[in-house]
Scaffold this active site. Structure first.
Site, mmCIF file in Angstrom:
data_model
loop_
_atom_site.group_PDB
_atom_site.id
_atom_site.type_symbol
_atom_site.label_atom_id
_atom_site.label_comp_id
_atom_site.label_asym_id
_atom_site.label_seq_id
_atom_site.Cartn_x
_atom_site.Cartn_y
_atom_site.Cartn_z
ATOM 1 N N PHE A 149 -7.545 -39.743 9.791
ATOM 2 C CA PHE A 149 -8.010 -41.055 9.347
ATOM 3 C C PHE A 149 -9.519 -41.192 9.359
ATOM 4 O O PHE A 149 -10.081 -42.027 8.655
ATOM 5 C CB PHE A 149 -7.402 -42.167 10.230
ATOM 6 N N LYS A 173 -1.651 -34.652 1.979
ATOM 7 C CA LYS A 173 -0.993 -35.651 2.823
ATOM 8 C C LYS A 173 -2.104 -36.300 3.671
ATOM 9 O O LYS A 173 -2.457 -35.810 4.725
ATOM 10 C CB LYS A 173 0.060 -34.988 3.717
ATOM 11 N N GLU A 176 -1.926 -41.993 6.888
ATOM 12 C CA GLU A 176 -1.289 -43.215 6.420
ATOM 13 C C GLU A 176 -2.041 -44.466 6.883
ATOM 14 O O GLU A 176 -1.711 -45.581 6.474
ATOM 15 C CB GLU A 176 0.167 -43.263 6.881
ATOM 16 N N ARG A 177 -3.075 -44.282 7.733
ATOM 17 C CA ARG A 177 -3.829 -45.442 8.218
ATOM 18 C C ARG A 177 -4.844 -45.950 7.193
ATOM 19 O O ARG A 177 -5.169 -47.126 7.174
ATOM 20 C CB ARG A 177 -4.541 -45.090 9.525
ATOM 21 N N SER A 226 -5.772 -33.943 15.922
ATOM 22 C CA SER A 226 -5.836 -33.709 17.364
ATOM 23 C C SER A 226 -5.413 -32.280 17.690
ATOM 24 O O SER A 226 -4.686 -31.633 16.928
ATOM 25 C CB SER A 226 -4.914 -34.693 18.100
ATOM 26 N N CYS A 281 -15.059 -36.094 14.894
ATOM 27 C CA CYS A 281 -14.843 -34.881 15.681
ATOM 28 C C CYS A 281 -16.163 -34.232 16.050
ATOM 29 O O CYS A 281 -16.244 -33.494 17.035
ATOM 30 C CB CYS A 281 -13.946 -33.900 14.936
ATOM 31 N N GLU A 383 -10.592 -35.895 24.694
ATOM 32 C CA GLU A 383 -11.369 -36.509 23.622
ATOM 33 C C GLU A 383 -11.047 -38.009 23.567
ATOM 34 O O GLU A 383 -9.913 -38.401 23.273
ATOM 35 C CB GLU A 383 -11.024 -35.835 22.286
#
Length: 444
Positions: A149, A173, A176-177, A226, A281, A383
């Site tokens: 996201f 893909k 979805e957020r 993640s 990140c 994190e």
């Protein structure tokens, strides 16, 4: 309510699974759209379209594929402002950050424009008696990307730009957020001349990811997210015979020596730690001052600078950062703040409870600063992915270097110093492979 559908075969395709996700407005707190979540049958439909389109696309010569990339680049620049606003409305990052998101993706598209040269193979004359050997670069077929996201434009373009330029078809893909910008990018690719079916956007969740990893037609998968999920994607993708590129979490360090220009260092740290609300990140959430005097002086300057940060809606051009992605992520960050306190770290500045007038229901967090964080704390090892900076004090240069080198998420590291010898030694001896010398975000 706005509906966000799949993009398959060059057109919007309504979802048939009956499953939907909610897309929030981070500035206001409410649901602004519903996104369809694909079933395995819908993924099959996208892959079938991609497989047919790829065979013809692979026969298009590299120069013509590059022309599509050039035209996409032009369209991306033409629609930059609209795309940035759309991105900000779903993610929450300020518009200037959203433009940076798009620009860094655009740089990879520019790289893909050189694909006729990059696809050249190799030739060895006389490899054996009367034998010449040549190698050729050929597309794999249908490949896929699973993106997070936090960079809904940059990371998809990092993946689909080179893949498509090389003659592959691509299944994206996205998260979805915040799924609207990836769909818009696919529409612009069609407008740029890409044949329908070469780039498809399939929305989904964990079930869709698993279907991608199992699908026999998909030859390779690229993932950013993640670390736990990256490991799972790598294992399951490899188990099903795919090439897998899986990139996980990060906990980047900034080492500050006594001779550093502290004013410039603080300015760099503020942007690196709190920009985009820390949802990067390659954020820099850990600063390691060497020596107690350096640590005390750095802390004093950081407190003043952090207190001067402006938090606002993503449309505020004066805001340093906006809201985080949703309420669940804000709660996760707040839980880490409490955990840090429970572990014994000093919470110098506490961003919990921040409320922005007129946006009281938005997903805002004030900037937080920890001091006296130690290497045995869970909050140091994991994190946090939010507007939180941790000070880990080190007595010596070697201690600071060891901290960054030993961390499980040592993605990038920076050193702030005026000493050329120390900088060179740091770059040579550190076991983190992206190194910044007075550069807080060493992303090549």
């Amino acid at each position: 309510m706005r509906a966000i559908e799949h993009f398959i075969g060059g057109q919007s395709v309504a979802g048939t699974s009956g499953r939907h996700g909610e897309v929030f407005d981070p500035n206001r707190g409410g649901v602004q759209a519903r996104v369809s979540l694909a079933s395995s049958a819908e993924l099959d439909h996208a892959v079938a379209n991609a497989a047919i389109a790829q065979k013809e696309w692979a026969q298009v010569n590299p120069q013509r594929r590059a022309r599509v990339m050039f035209e996409f680049k032009r369209l991306l620049e033409l629609h930059m402002d609209d795309l940035a606003r759309l991105l900000s409305s779903e993610h929450g990052k300020v518009v200037s950050d959203a433009k940076g998101d798009l620009q860094r993706g655009l740089e990879v598209i520019e790289f893909a424009c050189a694909i006729p040269h990059l696809l050249k193979g190799e030739y060895t004359q006389g490899a054996g008696p009367g034998i010449d050997v040549y190698s050729a670069r050929q597309p794999l077929g249908v490949v896929a990307g699973i993106t997070p996201f936090n960079f809904p434009a940059m990371i998809p373009m990092w993946m689909f730009g080179p893949a498509i330029a090389c003659g592959n078809a691509f299944i994206l893909k996205p998260s979805e957020r915040d799924p609207s910008v990836p769909v818009r990018l696919a529409e612009l690719m069609i407008e740029a001349g890409l044949p329908p079916g070469v780039l498809n956007v399939v929305h989904g969740d964990k079930d869709t990811v698993e279907a991608i990893l199992r699908h026999p037609t998909i030859k390779a998968v690229s993932f950013v997210g993640s670390s736990d999920i990256a490991q799972s994607v790598y294992a399951h993708g490899a188990q099903h015979g795919k090439r897998v590129q899986a990139m996980g979490g990060a906990k980047n360090h900034g080492i500050v020596l006594a001779d550093a220009d502290l004013d410039q260092t603080v300015a760099d740290l503020i942007g690196a730690a709190y920009g985009s609300a820390g949802e990067r990140c390659m954020a820099l959430p850990v600063v390691v001052p060497v020596g107690q005097a350096t640590a005390d002086a750095l802390r004093d300057k950081l407190v003043v600078a952090i207190q001067g940060l402006r938090i606002g809606p993503s449309t505020d051009p004066q805001a340093h950062y906006g809201p985080v992605i949703n309420a669940a992520h804000r709660s996760r960050i707040e839980a880490y703040l409490q955990l840090g306190v429970d572990e014994g770290a000093e919470l110098v500045l506490d961003g919990r409870g921040f409320s922005l007038p007129g946006h009281e229901d938005g997903f805002f967090l004030g900037p937080s600063l920890f001091d006296h964080v130690t290497a045995d704390m869970k909050t140091y090892h994991e994190e946090i992915f939010g507007p939180v900076l941790q000070i880990v004090r080190a007595e010596t240069f070697d201690d600071a270097l060891a901290l960054a080198s030993r961390h499980q998420y040592g993605n990038g590291v920076a050193i702030f110093t005026r000493n050329g010898e120390a900088a060179r030694e740091f770059a040579d001896r550190g076991e983190v492979r992206m190194v910044g010398i007075n550069v807080p975000l060493p992303v090549p």
